[in-house]
Write a protein that holds these residues in place. Structure first.
Motif, PDB file in Angstrom:
ATOM      1  N   MET A  75       0.838  -1.194   0.000  1.00  0.00           N
ATOM      2  CA  MET A  75       0.000   0.000   0.000  1.00  0.00           C
ATOM      3  C   MET A  75       0.879   1.252   0.000  1.00  0.00           C
ATOM      4  SD  MET A  75      -2.835   1.180   2.808  1.00  0.00           S
ATOM      5  CE  MET A  75      -3.747  -0.342   2.586  1.00  0.00           C
ATOM      6  N   ARG A  76       0.559   2.178  -0.881  1.00  0.00           N
ATOM      7  CA  ARG A  76       1.327   3.417  -0.934  1.00  0.00           C
ATOM      8  C   ARG A  76       0.899   4.344   0.201  1.00  0.00           C
ATOM      9  NH1 ARG A  76       0.192   4.817  -7.304  1.00  0.00           N
ATOM     10  NH2 ARG A  76       1.014   2.867  -8.176  1.00  0.00           N
ATOM     11  N   PRO A  77       1.844   5.029   0.827  1.00  0.00           N
ATOM     12  CA  PRO A  77       1.434   6.030   1.815  1.00  0.00           C
ATOM     13  C   PRO A  77       0.691   7.160   1.121  1.00  0.00           C
ATOM     14  CG  PRO A  77       3.803   6.163   1.404  1.00  0.00           C
ATOM     15  CD  PRO A  77       3.316   4.961   0.675  1.00  0.00           C
ATOM     16  N   GLN A  78      -0.400   7.598   1.702  1.00  0.00           N
ATOM     17  CA  GLN A  78      -1.237   8.632   1.113  1.00  0.00           C
ATOM     18  C   GLN A  78      -0.953   9.985   1.759  1.00  0.00           C
ATOM     19  OE1 GLN A  78      -3.453   7.923  -1.515  1.00  0.00           O
ATOM     20  NE2 GLN A  78      -2.311   6.003  -1.403  1.00  0.00           N
ATOM     21  N   PHE A  79      -0.943  11.018   0.929  1.00  0.00           N
ATOM     22  CA  PHE A  79      -0.804  12.365   1.469  1.00  0.00           C
ATOM     23  C   PHE A  79      -2.087  12.736   2.206  1.00  0.00           C
ATOM     24  CE2 PHE A  79      -1.473  16.928   1.264  1.00  0.00           C
ATOM     25  CZ  PHE A  79      -0.272  17.407   1.784  1.00  0.00           C
ATOM     26  N   GLU A  80      -1.943  13.237   3.416  1.00  0.00           N
ATOM     27  CA  GLU A  80      -3.102  13.668   4.203  1.00  0.00           C
ATOM     28  C   GLU A  80      -3.064  15.184   4.364  1.00  0.00           C
ATOM     29  OE1 GLU A  80      -5.360  12.867   8.469  1.00  0.00           O
ATOM     30  OE2 GLU A  80      -3.286  12.228   8.216  1.00  0.00           O
ATOM     31  N   HIS A  81      -4.154  15.827   4.006  1.00  0.00           N
ATOM     32  CA  HIS A  81      -4.262  17.271   4.203  1.00  0.00           C
ATOM     33  C   HIS A  81      -4.814  17.525   5.604  1.00  0.00           C
ATOM     34  CE1 HIS A  81      -4.928  21.494   3.515  1.00  0.00           C
ATOM     35  NE2 HIS A  81      -6.205  21.349   3.838  1.00  0.00           N
ATOM     36  N   VAL A  82      -4.032  18.212   6.422  1.00  0.00           N
ATOM     37  CA  VAL A  82      -4.450  18.535   7.780  1.00  0.00           C
ATOM     38  C   VAL A  82      -5.073  19.928   7.766  1.00  0.00           C
ATOM     39  CG1 VAL A  82      -3.671  19.002  10.131  1.00  0.00           C
ATOM     40  CG2 VAL A  82      -2.703  17.078   8.844  1.00  0.00           C
ATOM     41  N   ALA A  83      -6.326  20.014   8.153  1.00  0.00           N
ATOM     42  CA  ALA A  83      -7.038  21.291   8.165  1.00  0.00           C
ATOM     43  C   ALA A  83      -6.973  21.899   9.564  1.00  0.00           C
ATOM     44  CB  ALA A  83      -8.486  21.089   7.741  1.00  0.00           C
ATOM     45  N   VAL A  84      -6.398  23.091   9.657  1.00  0.00           N
ATOM     46  CA  VAL A  84      -6.361  23.830  10.923  1.00  0.00           C
ATOM     47  C   VAL A  84      -7.583  24.736  10.969  1.00  0.00           C
ATOM     48  CG1 VAL A  84      -5.086  25.501  12.310  1.00  0.00           C
ATOM     49  CG2 VAL A  84      -3.855  23.742  11.014  1.00  0.00           C
ATOM     50  N   PRO A  85      -8.402  24.652  12.020  1.00  0.00           N
ATOM     51  CA  PRO A  85      -9.620  25.475  12.082  1.00  0.00           C
ATOM     52  C   PRO A  85      -9.320  26.970  11.992  1.00  0.00           C
ATOM     53  CG  PRO A  85      -9.649  23.761  13.770  1.00  0.00           C
ATOM     54  CD  PRO A  85      -8.274  23.762  13.178  1.00  0.00           C
ATOM     55  N   ALA A  86     -10.234  27.712  11.413  1.00  0.00           N
ATOM     56  CA  ALA A  86     -10.081  29.159  11.301  1.00  0.00           C
ATOM     57  C   ALA A  86      -9.911  29.779  12.685  1.00  0.00           C
ATOM     58  CB  ALA A  86     -11.304  29.754  10.603  1.00  0.00           C
ATOM     59  N   GLY A  87      -8.984  30.709  12.783  1.00  0.00           N
ATOM     60  CA  GLY A  87      -8.744  31.378  14.048  1.00  0.00           C
ATOM     61  C   GLY A  87      -7.861  30.612  15.007  1.00  0.00           C
ATOM     62  N   GLN A  88      -7.293  29.481  14.554  1.00  0.00           N
ATOM     63  CA  GLN A  88      -6.393  28.683  15.383  1.00  0.00           C
ATOM     64  C   GLN A  88      -5.074  28.456  14.663  1.00  0.00           C
ATOM     65  OE1 GLN A  88      -8.277  25.205  17.172  1.00  0.00           O
ATOM     66  NE2 GLN A  88     -10.293  26.164  17.044  1.00  0.00           N
ATOM     67  N   SER A  89      -4.029  28.136  15.434  1.00  0.00           N
ATOM     68  CA  SER A  89      -2.697  27.985  14.845  1.00  0.00           C
ATOM     69  C   SER A  89      -2.248  26.540  14.761  1.00  0.00           C
ATOM     70  CB  SER A  89      -1.673  28.794  15.661  1.00  0.00           C
ATOM     71  OG  SER A  89      -1.721  28.420  17.033  1.00  0.00           O
ATOM     72  N   TRP A  90      -2.990  25.616  15.376  1.00  0.00           N
ATOM     73  CA  TRP A  90      -2.693  24.191  15.291  1.00  0.00           C
ATOM     74  C   TRP A  90      -4.001  23.428  15.452  1.00  0.00           C
ATOM     75  CZ3 TRP A  90      -3.859  21.660  19.906  1.00  0.00           C
ATOM     76  CH2 TRP A  90      -3.893  22.464  21.050  1.00  0.00           C
ATOM     77  N   ALA A  91      -3.961  22.137  15.207  1.00  0.00           N
ATOM     78  CA  ALA A  91      -5.200  21.355  15.160  1.00  0.00           C
ATOM     79  C   ALA A  91      -5.189  20.242  16.195  1.00  0.00           C
ATOM     80  CB  ALA A  91      -5.396  20.761  13.769  1.00  0.00           C
ATOM     81  N   LEU A  92      -6.358  19.956  16.738  1.00  0.00           N
ATOM     82  CA  LEU A  92      -6.564  18.878  17.701  1.00  0.00           C
ATOM     83  C   LEU A  92      -7.603  17.913  17.146  1.00  0.00           C
ATOM     84  CD1 LEU A  92      -6.265  17.617  20.597  1.00  0.00           C
ATOM     85  CD2 LEU A  92      -8.163  19.122  21.273  1.00  0.00           C
ATOM     86  N   LEU A  93      -7.307  16.618  17.219  1.00  0.00           N
ATOM     87  CA  LEU A  93      -8.266  15.582  16.822  1.00  0.00           C
ATOM     88  C   LEU A  93      -8.510  14.663  18.008  1.00  0.00           C
ATOM     89  CD1 LEU A  93      -9.933  14.041  14.654  1.00  0.00           C
ATOM     90  CD2 LEU A  93      -7.858  12.742  14.158  1.00  0.00           C
TER      91      LEU A  93
END
Length: 286
Positions: free
Chosen positions: A1-19
């Motif tokens: 399986m090829r590694p897939q590029f993942e687009h990480v979306a940072v919420p508007a008004g924030q500088s990093w993302a939490l999942l």
């Protein structure tokens, strides 16, 4: 399986993302992205793949993965069947980290942490316990209140003298500068076509560089040669196939990009310390 590029979306008004990810199991999703990723995995037991490193993980697994380093977790066993598995994931960029350190020189130890994360870092049990007590607190705080808590966690990680690297070398530690888009095009191509014959001239064309300049450019950004980088991708793919499928070793070798089985066996043993068959047997019996 090829590694897939993942687009990480940072919420508007924030500088990093939490999942905050609650699941009945953790599926195998081999992927990469240009952000750093800090992951705490709870109520799960399975296998962790980071670059060419494959290891068993247990409840409380804590790992920091650097930019463009392929990774995934795979698990079907919950310690408490009444509760879901939980992955707490923090994504942040190199630019965000650089801006913090420029504004607050006291945070300079975070540079060493970022450098080590190029190979992926697994932390000591004591640090993992300390972070486990803090990181879930991000969930119930607003965006502003999360900032000091995340900094506390990162400084704990930076102070962990027992943190150990995972992959045998960094796969794509990209500097945060104007050339990121250029190296990104090259890495996307390698991650999608590592199992094929790689023409350096084609990579140089994608980067709009001469072949000689491209070799220097690639090594400056990834700390590896093209051949070394591709070999790490192929070894990681072969490890995943050996564990998760019953394909013959020859088929695994061919699908990972080797046309010569003897060469694959030599390369695999050089990187993992065992033959492909021994590697598969070790994890099957485990």
């Amino acid at each position: 399986m090829r590694p897939q590029f993942e687009h990480v979306a940072v919420p508007a008004g924030q500088s990093w993302a939490l999942l905050w990810r609650e699941l009945p199991d953790l599926p195998f999703l081999w992927h990469y992205h240009p952000e750093f990723e800090l992951t705490l995995t709870l109520n799960a037991r399975g296998q962790r793949y980071v670059g060419d490193d494959l290891a068993d993980f247990d409840d409380g697994d804590l790992v920091l993965v650097g930019p463009n380093l392929p990774h995934t977790w795979s698990a079907q066993q919950r310690l408490d069947e009444a509760r879901p598995m939980l992955a707490i994931v923090v994504w942040f960029s190199r630019d965000w980290l650089a801006g913090l350190i420029r504004a607050l020189p006291e945070l300079a130890p975070l540079w060493a942490l970022a450098t080590g994360a190029g190979r992926g870092l697994c932390f000591s049990p004591s640090t993992a316990r300390a972070v486990r007590a803090l990181l879930p607190g991000l969930h119930d705080r607003d965006a502003a209140q999360r900032q000091p808590l995340l900094l506390e966690v990162l400084l704990l990680l930076a102070a962990d003298a027992e943190a150990r690297p995972l992959a045998s070398s960094g796969l794509g530690a990209v500097e945060a500068d104007q050339q990121r888009e250029r190296i990104g095009k090259v890495l996307d191509h390698l991650h999608a076509h590592f199992h094929e014959e790689i023409a350096v001239d084609e990579l140089a064309r994608r980067a709009a560089l001469s072949t000689g300049a491209f070799h220097r450019f690639f090594k400056r950004h990834t700390l590896q040669t093209v051949l070394g980088y591709v070999t790490q991708l192929r070894i990681g793919h072969a490890c995943q196939q050996l564990i998760q499928t019953d394909k013959p070793v020859g088929v695994v070798a061919e699908q990972a990009g080797w046309r010569n089985l003897a060469h694959f066996n030599r390369q695999f043993r050089a990187h993992k310390g065992v033959t492909p068959r021994e590697f598969r047997a070790r994890y099957r019996t485990g």
